[in-house]
Design an enzyme around this catalytic site. Structure first.
Site, PDB file in Angstrom:
ATOM      1  N   ARG A  35      19.651   2.793  12.192  1.00  0.00           N
ATOM      2  CA  ARG A  35      18.856   1.692  12.747  1.00  0.00           C
ATOM      3  C   ARG A  35      19.752   0.764  13.559  1.00  0.00           C
ATOM      4  O   ARG A  35      20.963   0.731  13.397  1.00  0.00           O
ATOM      5  CB  ARG A  35      18.228   0.860  11.625  1.00  0.00           C
ATOM      6  CG  ARG A  35      17.112   1.517  10.856  1.00  0.00           C
ATOM      7  CD  ARG A  35      16.621   0.526   9.796  1.00  0.00           C
ATOM      8  NE  ARG A  35      15.808   1.158   8.781  1.00  0.00           N
ATOM      9  CZ  ARG A  35      14.473   1.237   8.826  1.00  0.00           C
ATOM     10  NH1 ARG A  35      13.838   0.730   9.844  1.00  0.00           N
ATOM     11  NH2 ARG A  35      13.808   1.827   7.859  1.00  0.00           N
ATOM     12  N   ALA A 177      -4.339   1.660  -4.625  1.00  0.00           N
ATOM     13  CA  ALA A 177      -4.306   0.334  -5.250  1.00  0.00           C
ATOM     14  C   ALA A 177      -3.004   0.109  -5.994  1.00  0.00           C
ATOM     15  O   ALA A 177      -2.981  -0.411  -7.101  1.00  0.00           O
ATOM     16  CB  ALA A 177      -5.496   0.166  -6.201  1.00  0.00           C
ATOM     17  N   GLU A 199      -9.261   3.679  -4.404  1.00  0.00           N
ATOM     18  CA  GLU A 199      -8.248   4.182  -5.338  1.00  0.00           C
ATOM     19  C   GLU A 199      -8.759   5.408  -6.072  1.00  0.00           C
ATOM     20  O   GLU A 199      -9.887   5.435  -6.555  1.00  0.00           O
ATOM     21  CB  GLU A 199      -7.875   3.079  -6.333  1.00  0.00           C
ATOM     22  CG  GLU A 199      -7.049   3.513  -7.522  1.00  0.00           C
ATOM     23  CD  GLU A 199      -5.727   4.170  -7.160  1.00  0.00           C
ATOM     24  OE1 GLU A 199      -5.394   5.192  -7.784  1.00  0.00           O
ATOM     25  OE2 GLU A 199      -5.033   3.667  -6.255  1.00  0.00           O
ATOM     26  N   ALA A 266      -1.511   3.607   1.644  1.00  0.00           N
ATOM     27  CA  ALA A 266      -0.523   3.086   0.690  1.00  0.00           C
ATOM     28  C   ALA A 266      -0.528   3.967  -0.554  1.00  0.00           C
ATOM     29  O   ALA A 266      -0.768   3.509  -1.667  1.00  0.00           O
ATOM     30  CB  ALA A 266      -0.851   1.637   0.342  1.00  0.00           C
ATOM     31  N   ASP A 309      16.106   5.362  -3.887  1.00  0.00           N
ATOM     32  CA  ASP A 309      14.839   6.085  -3.741  1.00  0.00           C
ATOM     33  C   ASP A 309      15.039   7.587  -3.580  1.00  0.00           C
ATOM     34  O   ASP A 309      14.094   8.355  -3.764  1.00  0.00           O
ATOM     35  CB  ASP A 309      14.069   5.561  -2.521  1.00  0.00           C
ATOM     36  CG  ASP A 309      13.485   4.171  -2.754  1.00  0.00           C
ATOM     37  OD1 ASP A 309      13.759   3.582  -3.813  1.00  0.00           O
ATOM     38  OD2 ASP A 309      12.755   3.675  -1.870  1.00  0.00           O
ATOM     39  N   HIS A 441      10.293 -29.285 -19.899  1.00  0.00           N
ATOM     40  CA  HIS A 441       8.885 -29.615 -19.696  1.00  0.00           C
ATOM     41  C   HIS A 441       8.773 -30.590 -18.525  1.00  0.00           C
ATOM     42  O   HIS A 441       9.567 -31.531 -18.426  1.00  0.00           O
ATOM     43  CB  HIS A 441       8.322 -30.281 -20.958  1.00  0.00           C
ATOM     44  CG  HIS A 441       6.920 -30.784 -20.793  1.00  0.00           C
ATOM     45  ND1 HIS A 441       5.829 -29.943 -20.849  1.00  0.00           N
ATOM     46  CD2 HIS A 441       6.429 -32.030 -20.551  1.00  0.00           C
ATOM     47  CE1 HIS A 441       4.732 -30.665 -20.666  1.00  0.00           C
ATOM     48  NE2 HIS A 441       5.079 -31.930 -20.485  1.00  0.00           N
TER      49      HIS A 441
END
Length: 462
Positions: A35, A177, A199, A266, A309, A441
């Protein structure tokens, strides 16, 4: 011929982190990247640009739905899509240039071009061949499609195309999904697109805790996303400006068609190892296309390692980073380590969803005795103050030892809150350890402590 101790192929989160770690350990290091910019899919067309658009569209949602409640009155902002894309590109540029700086700082050579491995100990980039003692393959992944659906990055797009559409579509169909589909579907829904998610399974975000899945889908429906569950997409027909998505319901085989201006595919990602020459070298590849490695991230060919990956495991940038550092340590003669039981997963919608460790379904399947500690954000003062009182923290612990086995959060800043539990799990913490730790808190993190208290005598604020 240039000689190196390590050449890393790929400059995504796994690759560039591996290269930096190798350089820190005194190894002469180079990184191959084709790239024009460093950072791989994550920084260029993935995690970072999508978070920029999620942030921008969430601000629009707040202006439209919550500003007036807080006394901030006036016209709702109009969307300048060109400017929003410019903002996204500026975010990308800032991050990728940062990695260039880190390469220079650590004296890492950037070998520009696409790499291949003609033989062990050699890496070819364009017409140049470089010698190296070790090679780390960090080539990442690419979007995968389904039969009958061809991605053209104009009408039928992957996540890459969805990040640079020329205009905001009126209708979008999202196939899948999972994390990518729901994040990008959320972006366009907030910007005014009618989004329908199709889905194949009966639940969103496969593999997540069942209670989180149901709550998450219900909340997204409330926001305006439409869902067609248990549906197998048969084909997508396109014209120059439109698409028709044909799907078949699994329960009765009935067919239906959805019209769309854009279809986002997706349906997951697959390892990207084309052109590396691994098969010719005899590197073992799994049936799913993943490079096989041993406990030290080394392949069956000595001196060739693989991470991220391209190998087995969740396709997450932080998992790749951990493996990159561990592989570098192994090459340098140290003990590289990745705890695969403590890798968090986050979905950056609003609300955010974060998870680590075992789900309730997994514990039941294992036959393990466990306790559940749960606390709703409606009982958290800070969450209510910022109109984010929906969702909950769910802690799963061993019934006998009280040791934390998993945590699942849906609510504000879930992606940051989960790391208290990650650190706790690394140290073998019990729910009581979290419950006895003072939390400031008012913070969202108090909900985590309350869930831990719920594993014992009970939460305080519910």
């Amino acid at each position: 011929m240039a000689q190196y101790d390590v050449i890393v192929i790929g400059a995504g989160p796994g690759g560039y982190v591996a290269a930096i770690r190798c350089a820190q350990l005194g190894l002469k290091t180079a990184c191959v990247e084709g790239r024009e910019t460093l950072g791989g899919t994550c920084l260029n067309v993935g995690c970072i640009p999508s978070k920029a658009l999620l942030h921008a569209s969430h601000q629009l949602h707040e202006a439209e739905h919550n500003f007036a409640k807080m006394g901030l009155k006036g016209k709702s902002p109009s969307v300048d899509w060109t400017q929003m894309l410019s903002y996204k590109d500026e975010v990308i540029g800032g991050n990728t240039k940062g990695i260039e700086f880190l390469f220079k700082k650590n004296k890492i050579d950037w070998l520009k071009g696409w790499g291949s491995i003609p033989e062990a100990g050699k890496v070819k980039v364009s017409d140049e061949v470089y010698e190296t003692k070790n090679i780390i393959v960090a080539s990442g992944s690419e979007p995968s499609s389904i039969p009958g659906v061809e991605i053209d990055e104009k009408i039928v797009v992957s996540s890459t195309g969805a990040l640079e559409l020329p205009k905001i579509p009126k209708k979008m169909v999202v196939i899948g999904a999972g994390v990518i589909g729901l994040e990008l579907g959320s972006v366009y829904q907030r910007l005014g697109t009618e989004v329908t998610v199709v889905e194949f399974l009966d639940k969103v975000t496969p593999g997540m805790d069942g209670e989180v899945q149901k709550t998450f889908q219900r909340m997204l429906k409330k926001q305006g996303l439409k869902f067609v569950m248990g549906a197998a997409v048969q084909k997508v027909d396109t014209t120059k400006t439109k698409a028709k998505v044909t799907y078949k319901l699994r329960k009765d085989d009935s067919e239906a068609v959805l019209d769309a201006d854009v279809v986002l595919v997706a349906t997951g990602r697959k390892p990207f190892t084309d052109g590396l020459g691994l098969e010719a070298l005899g590197v073992e590849i799994s049936p799913r296309g993943q490079i096989k490695t041993d406990a030290h991230w080394q392949t069956n060919v000595k001196g060739i390692y693989a991470i991220g990956d391209a190998i087995d495991g969740p396709m997450l940038a932080h998992k790749a980073e951990d493996e990159g550092m561990a592989a570098a340590d192994c090459i340098a003669g140290k003990a590289g380590h990745v705890n695969y039981d403590v890798i968090p997963g986050v979905i950056y919608t609003a609300p955010e969803v974060a998870t680590v460790g075992k789900t309730e379904e997994q514990l039941k399947e294992e036959g393990r005795a466990y306790k559940v500690g749960k606390f709703p954000f409606m009982g958290n003062a800070r969450a209510k103050a910022v109109h984010q009182g929906e969702g909950f923290v769910k802690l799963l612990v061993d019934k006998e030892t009280d040791r934390i086995l998993g945590c699942h959060i849906i609510g504000p800043s879930a992606g940051d809150l989960i790391h208290e539990i990650c650190v706790g799990m690394e140290f073998g913490a019990s729910a009581e350890d979290i419950a006895l730790t003072c939390h400031a808190h008012p913070t969202f993190s108090e909900a985590v402590r309350e869930a831990a208290l719920a594993c014992g005598d009970g939460a305080i604020h519910v």
